[in-house]
Design an enzyme around this catalytic site. Sequence first.
Site, short mmCIF file in Angstrom:
data_model
loop_
_atom_site.label_atom_id
_atom_site.label_comp_id
_atom_site.label_asym_id
_atom_site.label_seq_id
_atom_site.Cartn_x
_atom_site.Cartn_y
_atom_site.Cartn_z
N PHE A 11 35.91 24.63 -15.85
CA PHE A 11 37.20 24.94 -15.64
C PHE A 11 38.07 24.58 -16.99
CE2 PHE A 11 40.70 22.03 -14.17
CZ PHE A 11 41.60 23.13 -14.26
N TYR A 149 28.98 8.45 -11.83
CA TYR A 149 29.57 9.24 -13.17
C TYR A 149 30.16 8.25 -13.89
CZ TYR A 149 32.90 12.72 -15.01
OH TYR A 149 33.70 13.66 -16.05
#
Length: 321
Positions: A11, A149
Amino acid sequence: MKLLVTGGAGFIGSYLCEKLLRMGYSVISLDDLSTGTISNLQTIMDNPSLKVIQGSVVDEKLVNDLIKDSDGCFHMAAAVGVKKILDDPIGSLETNLQGSHNVIKAAAKYGKRLLLASTSEIYGKNPNQPLTEESDRVIGSPLLSRWTYSEAKAIDESMARAYYERDGLKVQIVRLFNTVGPRQSAAYGMVIPRFFESALSNKDLQIHGEGNQRRVFCHVRDAVDGILSLWNTNEGMGQAFNVGGIEEISINELANKIVSITKSQSKLSYIPYHELKKKGFEDMARRIPNSEKLRKLTGWKPQYTLDRILSDYFEFVAPKK
């Protein structure tokens, strides 16, 4: 000058590739297409200054060869999105730790400049807002996959800093806050794409908790401009910089805006936090960026309003007549 963009078909990476080509650079896009897609590069695929390679940053030899052959690297590749992290915590950790180590080590070995993309997830659920680059990390249990993460990107940053201090690695770090825009997929749990997908199908917009969480969103084009404003200065080596938007909104308000924009019949539905926690998820009440450090260094500031961000995304996903 030849620049490597890992995650170049992703993206944000695809927008970065486009902008670098417009600036006159030769670009190598490296992407394993696990979350990125070749269609993200469709507007530039015929550009002779672009080379597209399908491969993984976990492949150490490939990373070494590409960085050796480049003048610098934007390391954008990562396993991202809450849903992907929860669904595949081991694969996500391998990509975000081993892959980043390969890139950082190769950049140091060959003396190449590096921009490392990090994340606002670094700060976890720190209640003291807005968040500056000096803000503490406040995260939940390492046994909750929600935080893998954050943990991995924190280690990436520490590793980059260590190579900067030991080997003089020319590295700058950007912490991206809720970057959104056309091409972003709803598949990985990103809230604006997910809400639009539901609204366009007249399905309930599922909201975590009571929907009082507050966020700030940044248009992908603003984020790329922020990244490049840092790249275009030789200052800030070994340091981190926040890149985020300016308009704060609650998730309930966001959902209602999207229902209104799409003229949807959707209702808002709520998933209690105790149900989410069973799946390894935990949330934060508020996450607001302070990007003053980058503004003072480069003059960058976001240009896109929240209404423009939402209208751009709606134009991207709305059924074509």
